[in-house]
Each structure stands twice: as structure tokens, then as C-alpha cells.
Design a protein around this motif. Sequence first.
Motif, PDB file in Angstrom:
ATOM      1  N   CYS A 193       6.165   9.791   2.084  1.00  0.00           N
ATOM      2  CA  CYS A 193       6.036  11.155   2.603  1.00  0.00           C
ATOM      3  C   CYS A 193       4.616  11.648   2.314  1.00  0.00           C
ATOM      4  O   CYS A 193       4.375  12.378   1.363  1.00  0.00           O
ATOM      5  CB  CYS A 193       7.080  12.065   1.976  1.00  0.00           C
ATOM      6  N   GLY A 194       3.696  11.208   3.135  1.00  0.00           N
ATOM      7  CA  GLY A 194       2.295  11.563   2.966  1.00  0.00           C
ATOM      8  C   GLY A 194       1.635  10.754   1.863  1.00  0.00           C
ATOM      9  O   GLY A 194       2.295  10.048   1.085  1.00  0.00           O
ATOM     10  N   SER A 195       0.315  10.859   1.791  1.00  0.00           N
ATOM     11  CA  SER A 195      -0.402  10.165   0.718  1.00  0.00           C
ATOM     12  C   SER A 195      -0.130  10.809  -0.634  1.00  0.00           C
ATOM     13  O   SER A 195      -0.316  10.181  -1.676  1.00  0.00           O
ATOM     14  CB  SER A 195      -1.909  10.158   1.000  1.00  0.00           C
ATOM     15  N   ARG A 216       3.527  14.401   7.598  1.00  0.00           N
ATOM     16  CA  ARG A 216       3.708  13.858   6.258  1.00  0.00           C
ATOM     17  C   ARG A 216       4.071  12.370   6.282  1.00  0.00           C
ATOM     18  O   ARG A 216       5.077  11.929   5.717  1.00  0.00           O
ATOM     19  CB  ARG A 216       4.788  14.642   5.472  1.00  0.00           C
ATOM     20  N   LEU A 217       3.211  11.582   6.898  1.00  0.00           N
ATOM     21  CA  LEU A 217       3.393  10.138   6.940  1.00  0.00           C
ATOM     22  C   LEU A 217       2.265   9.457   6.167  1.00  0.00           C
ATOM     23  O   LEU A 217       1.094   9.571   6.536  1.00  0.00           O
ATOM     24  CB  LEU A 217       3.397   9.636   8.389  1.00  0.00           C
ATOM     25  N   GLY A 218       2.624   8.779   5.107  1.00  0.00           N
ATOM     26  CA  GLY A 218       1.659   8.041   4.313  1.00  0.00           C
ATOM     27  C   GLY A 218       2.179   6.652   4.031  1.00  0.00           C
ATOM     28  O   GLY A 218       3.240   6.249   4.503  1.00  0.00           O
ATOM     29  N   TYR A 219       1.424   5.914   3.214  1.00  0.00           N
ATOM     30  CA  TYR A 219       1.851   4.544   2.913  1.00  0.00           C
ATOM     31  C   TYR A 219       1.083   3.989   1.721  1.00  0.00           C
ATOM     32  O   TYR A 219       0.014   4.493   1.349  1.00  0.00           O
ATOM     33  CB  TYR A 219       1.656   3.626   4.126  1.00  0.00           C
ATOM     34  N   THR A 220       1.668   2.957   1.130  1.00  0.00           N
ATOM     35  CA  THR A 220       0.955   2.141   0.153  1.00  0.00           C
ATOM     36  C   THR A 220       0.879   0.718   0.689  1.00  0.00           C
ATOM     37  O   THR A 220       1.775   0.255   1.405  1.00  0.00           O
ATOM     38  CB  THR A 220       1.656   2.114  -1.220  1.00  0.00           C
ATOM     39  N   ILE A 221      -0.211   0.039   0.344  1.00  0.00           N
ATOM     40  CA  ILE A 221      -0.371  -1.386   0.613  1.00  0.00           C
ATOM     41  C   ILE A 221      -0.741  -2.042  -0.701  1.00  0.00           C
ATOM     42  O   ILE A 221      -1.682  -1.608  -1.381  1.00  0.00           O
ATOM     43  CB  ILE A 221      -1.457  -1.640   1.676  1.00  0.00           C
ATOM     44  N   ALA A 222       0.003  -3.059  -1.089  1.00  0.00           N
ATOM     45  CA  ALA A 222      -0.221  -3.715  -2.373  1.00  0.00           C
ATOM     46  C   ALA A 222       0.428  -5.091  -2.358  1.00  0.00           C
ATOM     47  O   ALA A 222       1.280  -5.372  -1.497  1.00  0.00           O
ATOM     48  CB  ALA A 222       0.358  -2.861  -3.508  1.00  0.00           C
ATOM     49  N   PRO A 223       0.083  -5.950  -3.306  1.00  0.00           N
ATOM     50  CA  PRO A 223       0.748  -7.257  -3.401  1.00  0.00           C
ATOM     51  C   PRO A 223       2.255  -7.114  -3.555  1.00  0.00           C
ATOM     52  O   PRO A 223       2.755  -6.079  -4.007  1.00  0.00           O
ATOM     53  CB  PRO A 223       0.116  -7.875  -4.657  1.00  0.00           C
TER      54      PRO A 223
END
Length: 387
Positions: A94-96, A240-247
Motif C-alpha cells: 500500500c504505497g512506498s 497507494r500502490l507501492g512495492y518491494t524488490i529483494a532476493p
Amino acid sequence: MKDLSRRTADFTDSVIRRMTRISNRYGAVNLSQGFPDFDPPKALLDRLAQVAYEDFHQYSITCGAPGFRQALAEKQSRFMGRTIDPEREIVATCGSTEAMMAAMMTVVDPGDKVIVFSPFYENYGADAILSGAEPIYVPLVPPEFRFDPEVLEDAFRQGVKALILCNPSNPCGKVFTRQELELIADLARKYDAYVITDEVYEHIVYAPHRHVYFATLPGMWERTISCSSLSKTYSITGWRLGYTIAPEEITERIKKVHDFLTVGAAAPLQEAVIPGLRFGQDYYDGLQATYTRKRDLFLRGLDDLKLAHTDPQGAYYVLLDISEFGYDSDLAFCEDLAREVGVGAVPGSSFFREPVNHLIRLHFAKKEDTLLQALNRLGDLRKKLGK
């Protein structure tokens, strides 16, 4: 009755959102809270209208609707230069704001230390408190907002668990050079620390500066959580659109934190934004050109008014020096600015750990007519607030 939570005892409301309320009260041009006054791309609006009559009104998969994650993975793979796995390496949030909170709670335990560059976006302090972490502030020194490598290493020597990196930076508009990022990366490896990045302005960078994704630096993918949102890129701050990028190992933990924080981002909006994620390079070139024009118009207007200011390298904020007006409180200045001049701004003290009271933040993510109206009102600044 028993006391309320100690960790939230010193919380204040968001100064940024407070200044929006003050701007609205006085009918000021709101250059405080960083949202645009122009529409998102038509392709998103058209898809949003269609989605209203389709079957996207219940929960999506907690970590993000499959179509959304696939489209996002394709976009970010193109820009980051590595293949992102939509199933194992992405969480829709929900958002950054939630992305950063989930990342912090994934990485740190109560009592851990976290490096924060100052000036900083106000949420980072709250994130640290809610996570039980101790922030260690490293100053970015004006006017170029460079950091002292020795001061930064001194901070790492204190046994930090993570560093928060906002690039391009809110509020100062700094775009970290590759050399600076490599120095941070070297220290992160040397002292075995994670890096949590806030890259929401990744596509708003002014020539000749270039954005470098921290996770793409040698040896940094394994220890980086990349956080971002679609709010600024597509002018949809309310979605309210966010995201994470990770291993994968880190992402699996983020999924669990996210699940209990918010369950999931809005399913219809995840579907509606997919056309934007599939825009070609011409959209991002146009976005950069649009914001370059807005920046040039606004800074030229400030120069014509002989108002001292920073020159942002990225994002859409400018720090205005109000020293000549003789105010002891930048908050009082901003309140008078909204009431007497009709322009909303944010006191710089809300972004600095250091005792800074002579700067205020304005933003230029507005229609050109709105910016011209604000500049016209600022023409009366010395007459109405001068000492």
C-alpha cells in the motif's frame, strides 16, 4: 488507566500533511504536499473505468495480483538490467510508505541501529521508532548535499544493521553519483549492513544526472531491499500502490510482515495500472521532459524574484532560503506564508536532524498555470512578510 505506548509518545502529526490542511484553510496554492494537480495518463483512467465492471473487487493474492507483479517485473527488469522474478522477488504494498515500513520490520530488531541521511523524508524517523530501531543521522552538506565519507564510516562503526537511502532525495533533490553509491556499497559490505532504498523518484531525474539502482551495484543485490511506488511516475498518489524488490529469502519475510500490516494493496487499482507498467521508453522520456520544463519555469521565476534556492538534480522539490525574513521559526513562517501570501510550503526543520530553521520546501509537480499563480503570489513575499 495505564499509560499508552511509550514508542509513540513523542510522535507528532505529519508536518507535510498539516501544511496541506493549513493551505486549504487559507485557500493557498498548495506547494507543500507533493501531489500533482493534473490527471494520470489516459490509458490508466480508461482501464480503471473498465475494471469497475470486471471481477477485481475482492482480495487479490496478498503479495500482489499476478498480472500486476508480472508487468512490474518486466518493467523493472528492463530498467534495472537484471531479470526480476515476479513470484519470488516482488511484494505489492500500500504505497512506498508501507513498503519502507515492511522493509524496516523485516530487517531490524528493537535496539538495532539504522543510518539515515539528513535531510530525510519525515516517515523514516517514524519507521525507526515503530521498529524499535535507533537512527544514526549522517548529514548531507548543502549546497551540493554531499556526505563526508569519514562521518559515514564512523556511523557504520557503531554496528548498524541497515542504511536508508532515498535516491533521488526528498526533500533536497540530490541524485547520488555512482561513485557515492559505490562508497556506500563498500561500507555496507565491510560492516555487513543491509541497505533499504526509497526510489520513488527513479524516473524524475534532470540531465546530466542519472539514477543508478543501488541493488545493481556489485555485491549489493543480496543485501538490498528496493522500495518504490507508482504514485509519482504515473501521477496516482491516491491509488497507494507501492512495492518491494529483494532476493527471495528477504522477500519471503517481507510477505509475512506485509500480510499482517495491510493484507494487500487495492485489487482493482493493481489491475488498472498495468497499462502504465507496459508503457515504452517514450513515456519516461516525456515524463522527464515535462518535469524539466516545470523545474526550469519555477526556478527561473524564483531567480527573477531574487529568492535564494537549491537546484534539484532529481525529484520535484526545491528548498527556499528564508534567512532574509528574520523568522526564528520556519513553521511560523510557513503558516504566515499560507495565510498572508497564499502559498503552502513545508518547514525545512521537519526534514533535518540538525538545527535548520532557514529553509522551507516547495514542490513544482503542478500545472504550469498553478506554478505561475504561485510565483505571482510570491512576488508579494517581501512586502507582506519582510522585516
